[in-house]
Design a protein around this motif. Structure first.
Motif, short mmCIF file in Angstrom:
data_model
loop_
_atom_site.label_atom_id
_atom_site.label_comp_id
_atom_site.label_asym_id
_atom_site.label_seq_id
_atom_site.Cartn_x
_atom_site.Cartn_y
_atom_site.Cartn_z
N ASP A 162 1.81 -5.28 7.78
CA ASP A 162 0.86 -4.95 6.71
C ASP A 162 1.24 -3.64 6.02
N GLU A 163 0.74 -3.48 4.83
CA GLU A 163 0.75 -2.20 4.11
C GLU A 163 2.09 -1.47 4.19
N TRP B 27 0.30 -9.55 10.32
CA TRP B 27 -0.78 -9.45 9.32
C TRP B 27 -0.37 -10.28 8.11
N TRP C 177 -6.38 -10.95 7.17
CA TRP C 177 -7.31 -9.82 7.14
C TRP C 177 -7.80 -9.50 5.73
N TYR D 289 -14.30 -6.20 10.52
CA TYR D 289 -13.82 -4.83 10.61
C TYR D 289 -14.91 -3.93 11.19
N TRP E 154 -10.23 -0.18 14.08
CA TRP E 154 -9.30 0.87 13.64
C TRP E 154 -9.98 2.20 13.91
C1 ACM Z 1 -4.96 -3.81 8.18
O1 ACM Z 1 -6.18 -3.62 8.20
N1 ACM Z 1 -4.15 -3.00 7.52
C2 ACM Z 1 -4.38 -4.97 8.83
#
Ligand code: ACM
Length: 711
Positions: free
Chosen positions: A340-341, A390, A407, A434, A484
């Motif tokens: 991801d990202e 992801w 996600w 989340y 997270w």
């Molecule tokens: C994510 O929340 N960057 C998978």
């Protein structure tokens, strides 16, 4: 408020809570079993009750798990040698291949016997979880109680999970939690019949797993020199740091200990080693893995960093070595590689990457990322493992055997296209999964990343998208809650974010879709909270009253016709009737009543249907700098009787500044002399781009509006 009035209020609140006395004689099992028939009468567990294990070798561990729990709370030793004619009755665990389903079990309680059957030890384990929840909550206590009747109601349960993958994720990169905490977390999953622990082990702000071949990961990458204080959604220039070195990592011995602990609880740990992004901590120790020279330092604040692994041979050697050690530690068939990202800035600037793109015949940097991921996947496959990533791993081409962790909830078409391509999915959309989002709109909530996700919304999560083709449903392996930890520095805080949302998620993953009933769940939760208390878990009790958080407003434009030009950005909903539905947007932009506009000014026009007398016009807007959402700079109101000629009745302006209203809801309001009109027009001027001082400077700025009220 007057002192006496306040006292009376406190007294009323106490009465209100003491009224919620949970009835513990009715089974309160979470997650709710698929089939349960309650009889009348109880089995009494006493000092002479014996635990009989039919298949000793296979069930030894599982039996001792039950015996330990019972011993701790009651002092009764179920496994002690006792005469076979003991009056105390028996608890019998047996493997029975006639029970269909890998995790299914039956549990029957009669006067003489508690009988748990399953085809596997996992099924027996889940039967034991249900049995414990049929007992008085004190069974979860840690001191042997003499004053309790350990009654177990007569029941017949036949149970099996709805989904095979029922997971919880934990980010230990942003904040590190020691092994004892991780074991507790595994216990939380076990209690709720969850079976996957997604251990997010590497991040920009810390690498958390010892790798023998690369000792600097523990010496350098596991430590940051300090940590940001407060929210990252502010001007970088105004960031303040705590000046304290922070970090930690798990030794391989500790990892083995945790893996074994989880296995005893029938939980598979899926380790995540992030690539190609979120890799700054590794680059700090091994800068040769980057496309530029560095030096790099382990991240000290939150966000997405541009320095990522370069797809060079040094990187592949490193990652394959790391993954080899990881595979030796974790027996999981699936290894999570992140994906991801990953900003592509460094790859765009790198001559090496551009040549690689040409040489491999790739279209762009997205395809380069896919190429990167596929090369890692081949390595995993060669070692008998499978890849999870992801959902960005779908960009630029997806390999056929990868599992996609969905996600980005707003990408509503993605699950179908992934499933049609033959890949499996794990559903974990931001909208429902989340657990780092705010759980209520109360000012007393601890600082969170943003968003709004009350437990009730988790409970309403449906992992199978609407109209999903029947034949593709088996490709949805299950669901997962993500935790997270940017804004979760302590274990107490973490428990608060996780509970009771985890309980809601567990029921979505296990119980029948049609059996889900929030009010029934809430009443079972009132018993479950007693268990959580005994387990020393800090939870958000008020979350069961989340419905009360909805703010309803009465006004004359409620239900009126409305048009908005240009239309809202579809990502967060496009139905503009939500702006005049009488429900006010909450503290979080994901509550589905806000409408968002990404980077442009807009206007709204309301038709009241007839001429009305108007005294006040207002519109609510959200500010959440961390999510790139800013208040509008100017809102101008005008009214008309014929919908053609409008007269200006006033405006409300705002000067967006750093560290002011960073997370707030603001009303833009004008009062007018009573005026007759049918049409109302609003012109909304916005920043359009994030201001210079903001971490997203130059990127598109959002405006979120709700509700437009007319009085
Ligand atoms: C994510 O929340 N960057 C998978």
């Amino acid at each position: 408020m007057q002192f006496y009035l306040r006292l009376i209020l406190i007294w009323c609140m106490m009465m209100a809570t003491s009224n919620i006395q949970a009835d513990t004689s009715i089974p309160a099992i979470i997650p709710q079993p698929q089939k349960m028939k309650l009889g009348s009468g109880n089995f009494s567990l006493t000092a002479s009750t014996r635990l009989i294990v039919a298949e000793k070798s296979e069930l030894t561990e599982t039996a001792s798990y039950l015996a330990k729990r019972v011993f701790r709370a009651s002092g009764f030793d179920l496994l002690a040698d006792k005469p076979s004619d003991a009056k105390g009755g028996i608890i019998r665990l047996s493997i029975d291949s006639r029970i269909k389903g890998e995790e299914a079990y039956t549990l029957s309680v009669t006067a003489e016997k508690v009988d748990i059957r399953a085809a596997t030890s996992a099924g027996i384990f889940y039967g034991i979880q249900s049995l414990l929840q049929l007992m008085p909550p004190k069974i979860f206590g840690n001191s042997a109680r003499q004053d309790i009747l350990w009654n177990i109601p007569f029941v017949d349960i036949s149970d099996a999970p709805r989904f095979g993958y029922r997971g919880m994720h934990l980010d230990v990169g942003r904040h590190f939690f020691p092994v004892e905490n991780i074991k507790s977390y595994i216990d939380y999953l076990a209690l709720h019949k969850m079976n996957r622990f997604h251990w997010h082990l590497t991040e920009d702000q810390g690498w958390r797993i010892e790798i023998m071949k690369y000792p600097k990961l523990a010496e350098v990458s596991a430590w940051r020199k300090e940590t940001l204080i407060g929210h990252a959604g502010r001007a970088k220039a105004s960031f303040k740091f705590d000046g304290k070195r922070y970090g930690g990592y798990y030794t391989q011995d500790e990892v083995r200990e945790v893996v074994a602990y989880a296995a005893e609880r029938h939980i598979t740990i899926i380790p995540e080693i992030e690539l190609p992004g979120h890799s700054l901590a590794a680059l700090a120790a091994y800068p040769e893995l980057a496309c530029t020279e560095g030096p790099f330092e382990v991240g000290t604040y939150w966000g997405v960093f541009k320095d990522v692994y370069c797809p060079n041979e040094a990187t592949f050697t490193f990652l394959q070595d790391v993954l080899s050690e990881v595979m030796a530690l974790f027996p999981s068939k699936y290894i999570h590689i992140g994906g991801d990202e990953c900003p592509k800035d460094r790859w765009k600037e790198s001559q090496f990457c551009q040549e690689l793109i040409k040489r491999e015949g790739l279209k762009d940097e997205h395809e380069l990322q896919s190429w990167f991921v596929r090369r890692i996947e081949k390595f995993l496959n060669k070692n008998g493992r499978k890849l999870i990533g992801w959902d960005e791993i779908t960009e630029g081409g997806l390999s056929p055997t990868a599992t996609v962790m969905f996600w980005r909830g707003h990408m509503t078409d993605l699950p179908l296209s992934v499933a049609e391509g033959g890949n499996n999915l794990i559903m974990t959309p931001t909208s429902h999964c989340y657990f780092d989002y705010y759980q209520s709109k109360r000012d007393s909530e601890p600082l969170a990343i943003g968003g709004y996700l009350p437990a009730k919304k988790v409970y309403e999560f449906e992992p199978i998208p609407t109209d999903f083709p029947q034949e593709l449903i088996p490709q949805i392996s299950g669901l997962q809650g993500n935790v997270w930890t940017e804004y979760i520095p302590t274990w107490k805080h973490l428990q608060y974010m996780v509970f009771p949302r985890l309980c809601a998620m567990a029921e979505v993953g296990w119980s029948a879709k049609d059996a889900r009933d929030w009010s029934d769940f809430s009443s079972r939760m009132n018993v479950h909270f007693q268990r959580l208390d005994l387990l020393g878990i800090n939870y958000a009790r008020h979350m069961l009253t989340a419905e009360d958080d909805i703010i309803r407003v009465e006004h004359i434009a409620k239900g009126a016709g409305i048009s908005v030009t240009p239309s809202p950005t579809a990502k967060y909903g496009s139905d503009v009737n939500a702006l005049v539905d009488g429900i006010q947007g909450s503290a979080g932009f994901l509550d589905e009543t806000w409408r968002g506009f990404e980077g442009f000014d807009f206007s709204a026009r309301i038709d009241l249907g007839s001429q009305r007398e108007i005294k006040e016009l207002s519109a609510g807007f959200l500010s959440d700098h961390g999510s790139w959402i800013f208040l509008p700079t100017d809102v101008r109101f005008s009214v008309s009787t014929d919908g053609k000629r409008f007269s200006d009745v006033g405006s409300s302006s705002y000067n967006v500044m750093p560290d002011t209203d960073s997370r707030a809801r603001r009303e833009y309001r004008v009062s007018l002399e009573p005026t007759t009109a049918r049409y109302i027009h609003l012109d909304i001027k916005t920043l359009q781009t994030c201001p210079e001082w903001h971490s997203g400077a130059g990127g598109k700025a959002w405006v979120f509006i709700d509700e437009i009220t007319v009085k």
